[in-house]
Design an enzyme around this catalytic site. Structure first.
Site: not given
Ligand SMILES: [Zn+2]
Length: 395
Positions: A346, A365
């Site tokens: 979070y 990512e």
């Molecule tokens: Zn990161």
């Protein structure tokens, strides 16, 4: 490239002479009223630069125009005092040159200095880029936002929220350069015409959210109090390769008021090389600047680039709009990266963005391995990212 208005010239004429889309030319010369150009006013031509040619025996403007595939008038325009009938051997002549190669080199240790240098080079060649300082880092480095395009829809990308994920900034900057080349040269990217994006999308980019942290990872601790503190947080080690936080040990991607208390409860309680969410949400100037930007700009889509894992986080508590799923499926199709909706994490920028604005937000990512990812992976990561950047503009 700068030119000076001659009697009778118009911006429309220059757009044709240099084969540059008119919107790019207009936006490169803000404050100019195209209907009433003043003779002698400077005009910036984006995507062009000049080189100097020393006149040789036998040179004529006609011959040089032929050799450089320029119209004769482009040479006249740049060399208003040259007498075409009698060029003087040894005199310099300005030759306009279309820019077709990158000036950004993203594939290197991408420090704040590297970023600043590349930005200066881009601003000079592409004056239709707008830039503003959205705040300053803890150490006073300017946090720059770039804006490209004139549409109603605003798409945002950011990089280096985490210090040792600095490779994301190089990837973003390299794609930006390729986008600018495609726009000015009217060329496609991956077979896709990008011209419509300029008129439809306002692209907002913050290439480096944590410049102090990036420099700490790449250059080691700075002289003075900030360096000393970072060293002590790092338990005396001068190896900062694991450092994700800002210079005073706060993890910027744990700073946002989206279940921040959950992270505060289970994460480090004091400054650390990673994961410390701060003593309160939005305590750090970098996080404050990014929150302020989102509130101001009304992004219809937000992509935060991190490393690593080749996954894309796209949900938050089910608050994301239905089109988030459609978009992430396209990201997956063009990159192979795996969509992940929910994760036990979070207080990230993406979480808060989805929660407060209910618009699609993504944490992308890039790459696979141990941070900081080695530059050997740069080209591969770049290839995987291109489709995501493009899809963020057309989806
Ligand atoms: Zn990161």
């Amino acid at each position: 490239m700068d030119i000076q208005v001659r009697k009778g010239d118009t911006l429309w004429y220059y757009a044709g002479l240099f084969n540059i889309p008119l919107p790019l030319l207009l936006d490169s010369n803000p404050g100019l009223s195209p209907e009433t150009l003043q003779i002698g006013s400077p005009i910036q031509i984006p995507g062009w630069r000049t080189s100097t040619h020393i006149i040789e025996q036998g040179d004529t403007l006609w011959k040089l125009a032929g050799e450089t595939r320029l119209s004769l008038d482009a040479l006249f325009l740049l060399n208003p005092n040259a007498d075409p009938g009698r060029l003087q051997v040894g005199d310099p002549l300005l030759i306009p040159e279309r820019v077709t190669n990158r000036v950004v080199n993203g594939n290197r240790p991408y420090t704040y200095t590297a970023l600043t240098g590349d930005l200066q080079a881009l601003f000079k060649l592409y004056p239709f880029i707008r830039t503003s300082a959205i705040g300053q880092s803890v150490m006073g480095k300017e946090l720059q936002e770039l804006r490209i395009g004139r549409g109603n829809e605003s798409v945002h990308w950011n990089g280096s929220f985490h210090a040792n994920e600095w490779i994301t900034t190089g990837v973003i900057m390299q794609f930006l350069n390729d986008y600018l080349l495609a726009l000015t040269n009217k060329e496609p990217i991956r077979g896709m015409d990008v011209q419509p994006f300029y008129n439809r999308i306002r692209l907002s980019i913050v290439p480096m959210v944590d410049p102090d942290g990036v420099d700490l990872v790449l250059n080691g601790p700075p002289e003075g109090a900030f360096g000393e503190t970072a060293l002590s947080i790092n338990e005396g080690s001068r190896d900062f390769s694991g450092w994700k936080a800002n210079i005073r040990g706060v993890d910027l991607n744990n700073q946002f008021p989206a279940k921040w208390e959950v992270e505060a409860e289970r994460k480090p309680k004091a400054p650390a090389f990673r994961d410390f969410p701060g003593y309160e949400p939005l305590s750090e100037p970098e996080a404050v600047a990014m929150a302020g930007l989102a509130r101001q700009r009304n992004f219809s889509k937000m992509l935060a680039f991190h490393t690593q894992g080749e996954v894309i986080y796209w949900g938050y508590e089910g608050l994301e709009p239905p089109r988030s799923m459609t978009i992430v499926k396209e990201f997956n199709r063009v990159s192979g990266y795996e969509p992940i909706r929910f994760v036990d994490s979070y207080a990230g920028y993406k979480d808060w963005f989805i929660q407060d604005f209910r618009q699609p937000g993504f944490t992308v990512e890039l790459g696979q391995g141990v941070n900081p990812l080695p530059l050997e992976q740069f080209d591969e990561i770049y290839q995987e990212s291109i489709g995501i950047f493009l899809a963020s503009l057309y989806m």
